[in-house]
Design a protein around this motif. Sequence first.
Motif, PDB file in Angstrom:
ATOM      1  N   THR A 163       0.827  -1.211   0.000  1.00 48.10           N
ATOM      2  CA  THR A 163       0.000   0.000   0.000  1.00 48.10           C
ATOM      3  C   THR A 163       0.859   1.258   0.000  1.00 48.10           C
ATOM      4  N   ILE A 164       1.861   1.283   0.859  1.00 50.86           N
ATOM      5  CA  ILE A 164       2.727   2.461   0.942  1.00 50.86           C
ATOM      6  C   ILE A 164       3.650   2.549  -0.271  1.00 50.86           C
ATOM      7  N   ALA A 165       4.173   1.404  -0.701  1.00 52.16           N
ATOM      8  CA  ALA A 165       5.058   1.391  -1.871  1.00 52.16           C
ATOM      9  C   ALA A 165       4.324   1.862  -3.124  1.00 52.16           C
ATOM     10  N   GLU A 166       3.035   1.555  -3.214  1.00 51.63           N
ATOM     11  CA  GLU A 166       2.240   1.993  -4.363  1.00 51.63           C
ATOM     12  C   GLU A 166       2.198   3.508  -4.456  1.00 51.63           C
ATOM     13  N   VAL A 167       2.057   4.172  -3.299  1.00 52.03           N
ATOM     14  CA  VAL A 167       2.045   5.639  -3.273  1.00 52.03           C
ATOM     15  C   VAL A 167       3.382   6.181  -3.771  1.00 52.03           C
ATOM     16  N   LEU A 168       4.454   5.588  -3.304  1.00 52.20           N
ATOM     17  CA  LEU A 168       5.789   6.027  -3.725  1.00 52.20           C
ATOM     18  C   LEU A 168       5.995   5.845  -5.220  1.00 52.20           C
ATOM     19  N   ALA A 169       5.451   4.743  -5.749  1.00 47.05           N
ATOM     20  CA  ALA A 169       5.606   4.478  -7.182  1.00 47.05           C
ATOM     21  C   ALA A 169       4.778   5.437  -8.023  1.00 47.05           C
ATOM     22  N   VAL A 170       3.543   5.694  -7.598  1.00 47.16           N
ATOM     23  CA  VAL A 170       2.653   6.579  -8.354  1.00 47.16           C
ATOM     24  C   VAL A 170       3.265   7.968  -8.487  1.00 47.16           C
ATOM     25  N   HIS A 171       3.892   8.437  -7.430  1.00 43.83           N
ATOM     26  CA  HIS A 171       4.486   9.772  -7.445  1.00 43.83           C
ATOM     27  C   HIS A 171       5.959   9.751  -7.849  1.00 43.83           C
ATOM     28  N   ARG A 172       6.430   8.588  -8.292  1.00 39.66           N
ATOM     29  CA  ARG A 172       7.791   8.432  -8.817  1.00 39.66           C
ATOM     30  C   ARG A 172       8.846   8.888  -7.818  1.00 39.66           C
ATOM     31  N   LEU A 173       8.650   8.499  -6.578  1.00 36.28           N
ATOM     32  CA  LEU A 173       9.587   8.863  -5.524  1.00 36.28           C
ATOM     33  C   LEU A 173      10.584   7.743  -5.226  1.00 36.28           C
ATOM     34  N   ALA A 174      10.144   6.502  -5.375  1.00 39.43           N
ATOM     35  CA  ALA A 174      11.027   5.364  -5.114  1.00 39.43           C
ATOM     36  C   ALA A 174      10.373   4.099  -5.650  1.00 39.43           C
ATOM     37  N   LYS A 175      11.192   3.104  -5.934  1.00 40.62           N
ATOM     38  CA  LYS A 175      10.678   1.800  -6.340  1.00 40.62           C
ATOM     39  C   LYS A 175      11.680   0.732  -5.939  1.00 40.62           C
ATOM     40  N   GLY A 176      11.230  -0.498  -5.991  1.00 39.32           N
ATOM     41  CA  GLY A 176      12.110  -1.611  -5.655  1.00 39.32           C
ATOM     42  C   GLY A 176      12.559  -1.567  -4.210  1.00 39.32           C
TER      43      GLY A 176
END
Length: 327
Positions: free
Chosen positions: A118-131
Amino acid sequence: MNPQHQLLSAKDIFVHFPLKSGGASGKARRVSAVNGVSFEVNKGETLGLVGESGCGKTTLGRALVRIGHGVVGGTVVFDGREISSLSNRAFGPLRKEMQMIFQDPFGSLNPRLTIGQTIAEVLAVHRLAKGEAARQKTLELLDIVGLNSEYADRYPHEFSGGQRQRVGIARALAVNPSFIICDEPVSALDVSIQSQIINLLKDLQRDFGLTYLFIAHDLSVVEYISDRVAVMYLGKIVEITSSQELYANPKHPYTRALLSSIPVPEPDGKRERILLKGDLPGPMHIPSGCSFHPRCPVAKPECSKREPRLLPLDGNDAHRVSCLLYE
């Protein structure tokens, strides 16, 4: 209020929802949920927004961050930038600055995703972090809100209400916002858990320089967390001032009635309970003149004919009241 200290300024905000009446005519109608609301929020402060259920508090909060399908009008200035005229696409990047914590900590989480997802999805949507970077950021956020890192692989149904609300707070913090709308964030929680969440919000505000619009109907909670308080009735703000001034010197008859209902641990018989007549009218049947006059214990004939304005009390712009008694 000094515009240089304002993070958000809203002027003449209205929200209405189009309807169609029954029958063959299909005549277009609308429900007016917010009617010409104006207020400001200073950087680093908490503005409490209180009122009975159905007065438009949540609708106003959602309109500011463009959640919902109502027709919105008025002007919103955020951090010196006029944003109300922006297209949805242009508004997109601002969502990182303006986040929302929802009332229902379970309904606002996807039951098919783990907390970490859930939290990682937010980071990905806003292109802040992945992996792996997103994973580490997620664990850091869980620690900030008081949850163990092992919780990242669990699902929402495995948590208590208070823990789920901490997840909601972590999700809002993930994008490093400056402004958070807290929509009844503790109303679904037990009293003992409410105090934990309120203290967490205050700690986060201090540590990250956050600004809150805190929506609630529990006046005791609002008094504890808010720097200033705005009182809302039937889509309009009827009084706004500092928390200390409002609770010590309420002016609007509706504010007085609300404050008289706060339970006290050792009643001394000095507080007079003000009982309002009838129920809150529906948004499709707003009374003429002052919308509060049918329930007001001190209403005069003029109140049913003329609509009051939100004006400074005795020239003091820090305390504004919308009542003909003070015009």
